[in-house]
Design an enzyme around this catalytic site. Structure first.
Site, PDB file in Angstrom:
ATOM      1  N   GLU A  53       0.823  -1.216   0.000  1.00  0.00           N
ATOM      2  CA  GLU A  53       0.000   0.000   0.000  1.00  0.00           C
ATOM      3  C   GLU A  53       0.861   1.272   0.000  1.00  0.00           C
ATOM      4  O   GLU A  53       0.579   2.234   0.730  1.00  0.00           O
ATOM      5  CB  GLU A  53      -0.945  -0.002   1.205  1.00  0.00           C
ATOM      6  CG  GLU A  53      -1.976  -1.121   1.161  1.00  0.00           C
ATOM      7  CD  GLU A  53      -3.013  -1.025   2.267  1.00  0.00           C
ATOM      8  OE1 GLU A  53      -2.743  -0.361   3.284  1.00  0.00           O
ATOM      9  OE2 GLU A  53      -4.101  -1.588   2.111  1.00  0.00           O
TER      10      GLU A  53
ATOM     11  N   GLU B 126      -6.941  -7.579  -0.774  1.00  0.00           N
ATOM     12  CA  GLU B 126      -7.558  -7.440   0.545  1.00  0.00           C
ATOM     13  C   GLU B 126      -9.018  -7.044   0.410  1.00  0.00           C
ATOM     14  O   GLU B 126      -9.326  -5.890   0.102  1.00  0.00           O
ATOM     15  CB  GLU B 126      -6.825  -6.414   1.415  1.00  0.00           C
ATOM     16  CG  GLU B 126      -5.433  -6.820   1.849  1.00  0.00           C
ATOM     17  CD  GLU B 126      -4.816  -5.832   2.836  1.00  0.00           C
ATOM     18  OE1 GLU B 126      -5.559  -5.014   3.420  1.00  0.00           O
ATOM     19  OE2 GLU B 126      -3.578  -5.872   3.012  1.00  0.00           O
TER      20      GLU B 126
END
Length: 828
Positions: free
Chosen positions: A191, A262
Site C-alpha cells: 500500500e 484485501e
C-alpha cells in the site's frame, strides 16, 4: 525428422502450448510449472484459474491450530492462502533469526500445500497488518541516516538483504511453484501509494527500485504490489478495499489480470472501539461483483484473524484480531459468514467455464440494474450476473424472457443464464452463536500478590537533564519505562488544597506516583496518542519524589516517516503551589527500562519462586503482579479468560504471554473493546497451570473467570421463496446440471465435528423475528414446526428440513411468504 521424432515433438508442443499461449501477450517464456498471466487471468501450470484466497497469518495462531484452521479454509472453498512474512518476528535482533514455533514459516507453507492449496507470500518487508512497527524490526530505526520506505541507501541495503534471505529460504525449501511448491504469487512492499507523495521523487524511484530488486530475484512466479497504481512491469498492481469491483481503476496494463489482495471482512479493532461488523451479504455482493467484472482472484483479509500474542500488536490494537472474520479468533466457523461465502465460491465455480472462456458483455438497464454476461458464441456456455445495486429497494428484472426477483443490494448468479443458484442477499446456509461457558473445573482460583517496587530518584540517580524519548529508551524490549525526579518544597510553598501534577505526554499511557503513592493513570488513543495528565497529589515539606511509569501499547504501523515517531513524557510541572507553577521538565531525570517482575520472569515457574507472594485481600494496589493456578478446563474446545474486574496489563499462562488486556478503556457503548482473551489449548499442561497477571491499575482478580468457548448453538432462518442451496446443482464436463432431488429451499443444520443435535430450542414456521440466540414467535406460527424439526434432526450430526407449507401440515401465515426459524443445541 523421423515420424517418431515428429510424434515426440508434437507431444511436447501440446503440453507446452497452454503455457506458451499464457505468456504470449506479455512476452515472457514460461515452462510447464510456471505461473503466468494475461489480461484475463492467472495461469497455474498452463490452466486458467478462478482463485479464492484467505489471509491466515502463521504468527497469530499456534502450529497445533494450523491444521484445523486450514482444513476449514479449504472446506470453505478457498484454494489460496495468503500470509505476510513478519520481519521483526524473524529478526528481532540484528543478525539473530527465529523461525521456530509460531514463526515457523516453512512448516506453515508446507502444511498449506499438504491441504491442496496455493500460497501468496507477502514479503513486504513493510506489512502494516496492525502488527508492531508494521513488521519492521526496532533496530532498523537506529541505523544512522535511515529513512524507511524511501530511496534511501541504508534502508534499501537492509531491505534487500532481508528480502533476499526470505526468498533464498523459499528456494532452498523448493516452495515456489516452478520447483513444485505452492507459492504462486509474491508481494513486494505494501500500500505504498498512501505515502508515496510524502517522499516526492524519492518515493517514485523507490517504487522502481523495489520492483526491480524483487523481479531480479528470479522466483518464477509473478510479483504483485497492492494499492500501487504505478507498479512497474512485470509487477501486477492489485486492489485493497471493500468493493474493488467498483472502486478499482483496474490493472495498469491490459495484459495484467484483476487481483484483489484485501477484501476486508470486518474492521480491525483498537482499544476504545465498539464492536465492528461487516455482513456476510455485503461481502458476498462484493465478491460476485468483482468476478462479474473480470476479476480473477479475491483474498479475504482476514479469513482468520487470530490472536496478537505477547507484545505483537501495533499501537492501541486489541489482542483479538479480526474476530469477525469467517473463522473467528478461536478458529471456529462464524456463521453465516463462513458458509454464505462458501456457497458464493461454489456458485462462481459453476460459472468458471463461461467466465474464463466466454466473451463478457453488459446490459445496462438503468442507474441501479444491470446484467453482466459471459457467453461463448456458438456454444451453450453462458453465465449471467443480474445486479440490483439499489441499497434499499427490491426489484424484478427481466432477462431473456424470464423475470427475476432480486432483493435490494444483491446479485443473482445464473451459471446457465437461466437458473438462479445463488443470491448474495438470500442466506440459505446455517447461522450460529458463540457461547462463553464458565469452566466447571478451572475456576477454583486462589490469588496471590507480589507488589512491583516504585523506584524513586534515591534509587535511580538523575542521568539526563530532561526525560528521554520513550521508544528510544525501551528499544521495543518492554512496554514499560520508569522516569524519576525529586525536588524540595518549603512550608511556604504548600497550598491549603492539593497541588496538581501535570504531565504532557506524547503517548501512549502513564501511571504516576508521588512519594510512592499512586495518584492516577491516563492514556491517549489510536487516533491521538498525545494526552495531558492532571491529578491532585499530596506533596510535603522537604524532598518530594515523582515516579512516572510510561508505557507503550505497540509501535506505530503506518504512515510516512515512521522512524520519526515519538512517545513518552514531554513536559512535567506542578500547578497550584503558593509560588506558582513549578517546571520540572529540566529538573534532571533518572530512567529505568522494564519492571523488576519482568527481569525476574515472575510469570514463569522458576521465576515465580524468586519473590515473596502474599494472599490477595480486597482490591489490589496499582502495579501488582497476581498469581494463581488453575486446572486444565474440561473438553477439547477453545479456552479463554474473562478479565472482569481488571484494568490494564498483560497475561501469562505457563510462562507464555497471551497478550495485553485493557478493560478500563471503554468504548462509546460503555463496554471494554475486549473482555475475553484466548488461551491456546497447546499452552496448557495436562492438569495444572500457572496464571500470572500484571495489573497496572487497581484490580479485583476474584472476578476473573476461565471460560470454555463453543459455537454449539446452531440456527437456520430461511424463507419459502429462497433459492435452493447451491449444492443442488453441479457441473459435469463443463455442463451445468441439477444434481439433487429437491429444487426448493431447505434449512440445513450441522453441528461442530463430533457433536450431535441434542435439543431443538426454537422452531417456528410463519413470521418469527430475531436472530440466532434470540428468536421470538410472530403473530402466526405453525404449531407443528418444532415436532417436524425434532423428527428430522434430533440425534443427528446434520440434517435438512424442507421449507414449504406441505412439510408443516399447511400451517403458517396465509397470504404471505413464510419463514422457518430454527435454533438447536449441539453436544457430545
Amino acid at each position: 525428422m523421423t515420424p517418431t521424432h515428429n510424434l515426440a515433438f508434437l507431444s511436447i508442443l501440446l503440453v507446452l502450448l497452454p503455457a506458451i499461449v499464457a505468456a504470449h501477450d506479455h512476452g515472457r517464456v514460461a515452462g510447464i510449472n510456471n505461473v503466468t498471466y494475461d489480461g484475463k487471468s492467472l495461469f497455474v501450470n498452463g490452466r486458467r484459474e478462478l482463485l479464492f484466497s484467505g489471509s491466515i497469518h502463521y504468527t497469530r495462531s499456534t502450529p497445533d491450530a494450523w491444521p484445523d484452521i486450514l482444513d476449514k479454509a479449504r472446506h470453505g472453498g478457498l484454494n489460496v492462502i495468503q500470509t505476510y512474512v513478519f520481519w521483526n518476528a524473524h529478526e528481532p535482533e540484528q543478525g539473530k533469526f527465529n523461525f521456530e514455533g509460531n514463526n515457523d514459516l516453512v512448516k506453515f507453507i508446507r502444511l498449506v500445500q499438504s491441504k491442496g492449496m496455493y500460497v501468496t507470500l507477502r514479503v513486504g518487508p513493510f506489512i502494516q497488518a496492525e502488527w508492531n512497527h508494521g513488521g519492521l524490526p526496532y533496530w532498523l530505526r537506529e541505523v544512522p541516516g535511515i529513512i524507511f520506505r524511501s530511496d534511501n541507501e541504508p534502508y534499501k541495503k537492509y531491505m534487500k538483504a532481508y528480502v533476499s534471505k526470505i526468498i533464498q529460504m523459499m528456494k532452498d525449501e523448493k516452495l515456489f511453484a516452478p520447483q513444485g511448491g505452492p507459492i504462486i504469487l509474491a508481494q513486494i512492499e505494501n500500500e505504498y501509494n498512501h505515502i508515496q507523495l510524502a517522499y516526492e521523487e524519492k518515493g517514485d524511484s523507490y517504487v522502481q527500485w523495489a520492483a526491480n530488486m524483487a523481479v531480479a530475484l528470479d522466483i518464477g512466479v509473478p510479483w504483485i504490489m497492492c494499492k500501487q497504481k504505478d507498479a512497474p512491469d512485470p509487477v501486477i498492481n492489485a486492489c485493497n478495499g471493500r468493493h474493488c469491483g467498483d472502486t478499482f481503476s483496474g490493472p495498469n496494463k491490459p495484459y495484467k489480470p484483476s487481483l484483489w489482495t484485501e477484501n476486508w471482512t470486518a474492521q480491525y479493532r483498537v482499544f476504545g472501539d465498539p464492536v465492528s461488523q461487516r455482513s456476510a451479504e455485503d461481502i458476498a455482493f462484493s465478491v460476485a461483483r468483482f468476478f462479474s467484472k473480470n476479476g480473477n482472484l479475491v483474498n479475504y483479509y482476514m479469513y482468520h484473524g487470530g490472536t496478537n500474542f505477547g507484545r505483537t500488536t501495533s499501537a492501541f490494537t486489541t489482542t483479538r484480531y479480526y474476530d469477525e472474520a469467517p473463522l473467528d479468533e478461536y478458529g471456529m466457523e462464524r456463521q453465516p459468514k463462513w458458509s454464505h461465502l462458501r456457497d458464493a465460491h461454489k456458485a462462481l465455480l459453476l460459472c468458471r467455464k463461461a467466465i474464463l472462456g466466454g466473451v463478457p458483455t453488459v446490459q445496462k438497464l438503468n442507474d441501479y440494474h444491470e446484467v453482466r454476461i459471459f457467453e461463448k458464441p456458438g456454444t451453450s456456455t453462458c453465465s449471467a450476473f443480474i445486479t440490483n445495486n439499489h441499497t434499499n429497494q427490491a426489484a424484478t428484472i427481466s432477462f431473456r424472457g424470464s423475470n427475476y426477483f432480486l432483493p435490494a443490494h444483491s446479485i443473482s448468479v445464473l451459471p446457465d443464464c437461466k437458473t438462479v443458484v445463488y443470491n448474495t442477499q438470500n442466506i440459505v446456509s446455517q447461522h450460529n452463536k458463540r457461547n462463553f461457558v464458565k469452566s466447571a473445573v478451572a475456576n477454583n482460583l486462589k490469588w496471590e500478590l507480589f507488589l512491583e517496587a516504585i523506584p524513586s530518584s534515591k534509587k535511580l540517580e538523575s542521568n539526563q537533564k530532561i526525560p528521554l524519548e520513550l521508544y528510544t529508551l525501551l528499544k521495543d524490549t518492554t512496554d514499560y519505562g520508569w522516569y524519576t525526579t525529586s525536588f524540595e518544597l518549603g512550608p511556604e510553598d504548600l497550598p491549603k488544597k492539593s497541588a496538581i501534577l501535570r504531565i504532557m505526554s506524547l503517548g501512549h499511557t502513564l501511571s504516576a506516583f508521588v512519594n510512592g503513592q499512586y495518584i492516577g493513570t491516563d492514556h491517549g488513543t489510536h487516533e491521538e496518542k498525545s494526552f495531558e495528565f492532571e491529578q491532585p497529589a499530596n506533596f510535603k515539606v522537604g524532598t518530594n519524589y515523582i515516579s512516572i511509569l510510561a508505557t507503550t501499547v505497540g509501535l506505530p504501523d503506518s504512515g510516512a516517516y515512521m522512524e520519526h515517531r515519538y512517545a513518552g513524557p514531554k513536559s512535567i510541572s506542578i500547578l497550584g503551589l503558593n509560588k506558582g507553577k513549578l517546571e520540572l521538565t529540566k529538573n534532571g531525570w533518572g530512567h529505568r527500562v522494564g519492571l523488576r517482575g519482568e527481569q525476574l520472569k515472575v510469570f514463569t515457574e522458576e521465576g515465580s519462586k524468586k519473590v515473596q507472594w502474599d494472599p490477595v485481600t480486597g482490591e489490589t494496589r496499582a502495579l501488582s503482579w497476581l498469581k494463581t493456578r488453575f486446572a486444565t478446563p474440561e473438553g477439547r474446545g477453545p479456552v479463554a479468560i474473562r478479565m472482569t474486574g481488571m484494568g490494564k496489563g498483560m497475561i501469562w499462562v505457563n510462562g507464555k504471554s497471551i497478550g495485553r488486556h485493557w478493560m478500563s478503556f471503554l468504548s462509546p457503548l460503555g463496554q471494554p473493546s475486549q473482555e475475553e482473551y484466548h488461551i491456546p489449548r497447546d499452552y496448557l499442561n495436562a492438569k495444572d497451570n500457572l496464571l500470572v497477571v500484571l495489573e497496572e491499575e487497581k484490580g479485583s482478580p476474584e472476578k476473573i473467570e476461565i471460560m470454555i468457548v463453543d459455537r454449539d448453538t446452531i440456527c437456520s432462518y430461511i424463507t419459502e421463496n429462497s433459492p435452493a442451496n447451491v449444492n443442488s446443482w453441479g457441473s459435469k464436463n463443463g455442463e451445468f446440471r441439477s444434481v439433487g432431488k429437491n429444487s426448493g429451499p431447505q434449512a440445513s443444520l450441522k453441528c461442530p465435528s463430533g457433536k450431535k443435535i441434542v435439543a431443538v430450542e426454537f422452531a417456528s414456521f410463519g413470521n418469527p423475528s430475531g436472530y440466532c440466540g434470540d428468536f421470538a414467535l410472530g403473530n402466526c406460527n405453525g404449531g407443528a414446526a418444532k415436532g417436524v424439526v425434532e423428527k428430522a434432526c434430533l440425534g443427528k450430526e446434520e440434517c435438512l428440513v424442507e421449507v414449504n407449507r406441505a412439510n408443516f401440515n399447511g400451517q403458517g401465515c396465509a397470504g404471505s411468504v413464510n419463514t422457518l426459524a430454527i435454533q438447536a443445541k449441539c453436544s457430545y
